[in-house]
Design an enzyme around this catalytic site. Structure first.
Site, short mmCIF file in Angstrom:
data_model
loop_
_atom_site.label_atom_id
_atom_site.label_comp_id
_atom_site.label_asym_id
_atom_site.label_seq_id
_atom_site.Cartn_x
_atom_site.Cartn_y
_atom_site.Cartn_z
N ARG A 192 -34.57 46.72 -25.23
CA ARG A 192 -33.92 47.78 -26.23
C ARG A 192 -34.89 48.21 -27.24
NH1 ARG A 192 -30.57 44.52 -23.58
NH2 ARG A 192 -28.33 44.99 -23.48
N GLY A 209 -33.03 44.18 -13.71
CA GLY A 209 -31.82 45.02 -13.63
C GLY A 209 -31.52 45.42 -15.12
N ARG A 215 -29.23 44.82 -5.55
CA ARG A 215 -28.35 44.58 -6.77
C ARG A 215 -27.44 45.88 -7.04
NH1 ARG A 215 -30.82 41.68 -11.53
NH2 ARG A 215 -28.62 41.52 -12.18
N GLN A 220 -25.34 45.19 -19.72
CA GLN A 220 -26.05 46.25 -19.23
C GLN A 220 -25.26 47.58 -18.77
OE1 GLN A 220 -27.94 44.64 -15.67
NE2 GLN A 220 -29.00 43.16 -16.71
N ASP A 242 -26.81 33.75 -18.25
CA ASP A 242 -27.86 33.59 -17.78
C ASP A 242 -28.31 31.99 -17.60
OD1 ASP A 242 -28.45 36.21 -17.06
OD2 ASP A 242 -29.32 36.51 -19.05
N ARG A 258 -26.81 33.10 -7.82
CA ARG A 258 -27.13 32.38 -8.48
C ARG A 258 -26.20 30.83 -8.13
NH1 ARG A 258 -29.43 34.94 -14.07
NH2 ARG A 258 -31.36 35.11 -13.64
C1 S3P Z 1 -28.41 41.56 -19.99
C2 S3P Z 1 -27.34 41.33 -19.77
C3 S3P Z 1 -26.72 40.39 -18.64
C4 S3P Z 1 -27.66 39.29 -18.48
C5 S3P Z 1 -29.30 39.93 -18.31
C6 S3P Z 1 -29.56 40.52 -19.42
C7 S3P Z 1 -28.83 42.60 -21.07
O1 S3P Z 1 -26.60 41.16 -17.49
O2 S3P Z 1 -27.66 38.77 -17.19
O3 S3P Z 1 -30.33 38.83 -18.18
O4 S3P Z 1 -30.10 42.58 -21.56
O5 S3P Z 1 -28.04 43.48 -21.29
P1 S3P Z 1 -25.30 42.08 -17.00
O6 S3P Z 1 -24.98 42.96 -17.90
O7 S3P Z 1 -25.39 42.20 -15.70
O8 S3P Z 1 -24.13 40.70 -17.29
#
Ligand code: S3P
Length: 450
Positions: free
Chosen positions: A33, A101, A129, A176, A327, A358
């Protein structure tokens, strides 16, 4: 990028006590970010403590491709000269987000309301994904997307030339997705509203406010209602990235299961949207304390002290806490193997769409090491054997997932026989110093099969 190189088989041998200080790297979520908002601000953002893992380096490259000037000054010090909200240039090439991701979803969000087109790809894990969770909401702003079947990468996004503000309820607990929508809303005129039923990590909201955006958060019967006024001028900031609680989880859990251990893990961010694992470990009877609790850069921070905990008990983890430790379930399942009784984890469907499935990856690997695991679509149960009773001796597939590889390396520190993984190379995505850091504490990790 991970998954493109030669696999690195790794073995963890049962070891003596772990002792010392574990200085884990910067927070991955905050690092992504910081680069992205730095790229959308006017002026020079200075970042210290940036995680220099592959995921974040791929985001740095992507920000350059969209026109920002990103400079590595060495030692975790970076600067970003931003192009301003709406100032992204069209990349000349495909954006490769590697294993990340978070990287791809946040970047798709922030380019979706500019009049440019970009094509995204990733490694074999990322290209499996689901991306519809981002392309659905960005379509409401007016962006178009074409990807592979099932909404998979590689994918091209045509940004909206005349974006409209949106009101969007995020259908799954995902920071995310929430962040992608907020970043898209930055370049839409007027107020956009994003609602999440369950609170997820709030780094995007905090950082947007820090960069000067008009953003409010209200808790209502609908959930957390976030209102963002579009087209602000974001002002460059100085950002100190706190250390990652998700990386701290590995030395913490290693100390808890390894007899005689006493490890200090300084300066860990304890934002309540991230700290669920530590609460859970304490409920299981772990000797885990917070020392020197304080506030830094608007985030709660403490030094963690984790000691060997011989009397762990299995518990039912509160599903309301799932988002704050999403996580950390893989490494929690390792600790659960050393507890007496069952550890029940419910409401965790999202674990199936991470860097790997996972639940599947951990269940298979734990079974290969003599631990019984039951599972359903959105739950799993680890049947703890108690200290000294976990056989080990198995080789596990890391499935291109850093947290799976590290979790099995932690398992092998306290099993009767060594534990191996077929490929530890993904560890570099989030915790590039994992091996030397754990070795310094006393772990016995080697690159090769047992
Ligand atoms: C994250 C959000 C999570 C997490 C990822 C980091 C982020 O994913 O699992 O490692 O930085 O916004 P999701 O938004 O898919 O839950």
């Amino acid at each position: 990028m991970s998954g493109h190189g030669t696999p690195i088989p790794m073995t963890s041998r049962p070891c003596g006590p772990l002792n010392g200080i574990a200085n884990v790297p910067g927070d991955k979520s905050i690092s992504h970010r910081a680069l992205i908002l730095g790229a959308l601000a006017i002026g020079e953002t200075r970042i210290t403590g940036l995680l220099e893992g592959e995921d974040v380096l791929d985001t740095a490259k992507a920000m350059r491709a969209f026109g920002a000037e990103v400079t590595d000054h060495g030692g975790g010090e970076w600067s970003v000269h931003g192009v301003g909200v709406g100032g992204f240039a069209e990349p000349e090439n495909v954006i490769d987000c590697g294993n990340s991701g978070t990287g791809v979803r946040l970047i798709m969000g922030c380019m979706a309301t500019s009049d440019i087109t970009a094509t995204f790809t990733g490694d074999a894990s990322l290209n499996k994904r689901p991306m519809a969770r981002v392309t659905d909401p960005i379509a409401l702003f007016g962006a178009q997307s074409v990807g592979r079947s099932g909404g998979r990468l590689p994918m091209t996004i045509v940004g909206a030339a005349e974006p409209m503000p949106v009101r969007y309820t995020v259908p799954m607990p995902s920071a995310q997705v929430k962040s992608a929508v907020l970043l898209a809303a930055l370049n839409a005129p007027g107020k956009s509203v994003v609602i999440e039923k369950e609170a997820t990590r709030d780094h995007t909201e905090r950082m947007l406010q820090g960069f000067g955006a008009e953003l409010t958060v209200e808790q209502t019967d609908e959930g957390r209602v976030i209102t963002l006024t579009g087209q602000p001028e974001l002002k460059a900031q100085t950002i100190v990235v706190p250390r990652d609680p998700s990386s701290a989880a590995f030395p913490v859990c290693a100390a808890i299961i390894t007899p005689g251990s006493d490890v200090l893990i300084p300066n860990i961010g304890l934002n309540p949207t991230r700290a669920g694992l530590f609460t859970t470990l304490r409920e299981m009877g772990a000797d885990l304390t917070y020392e020197n609790e304080r506030e830094e850069g608007g985030e709660p921070v403490a030094d963690l002290r984790a000691k060997f905990s011989p009397d762990l008990k299995g518990i039912e983890v509160d599903p309301a806490r799932a988002a704050s430790m999403i996580d950390e379930y893989p490494v929690l399942s390792v600790v659960a193997a050393f507890a007496a009784g069952d550890t029940v984890m419910k409401g965790v469907k999202e674990l199936r769409v991470k860097e790997s499935d996972r639940i599947d990856a951990m269940a298979k690997g734990l079974r290969a090491n003599g631990v019984t695991v039951d599972e359903g679509e959105d739950w799993w149960v680890v049947k703890g054997l108690g200290h000294g009773n976990v056989p080990g001796g198995g080789t596990c597939a890391s499935q291109l997932d850093h947290r799976i590889a590290m979790s099995f390396m932690i398992l092998g520190m306290a099993t009767q026989k060594p534990v191996s993984v077929d490929d530890g190379s993904p560890i570099a995505t989030s915790f590039p110093i994992f091996e030397p850091l754990m070795a310094e504490l006393g772990a016995q990790l080697v690159r090769s099969n047992a």
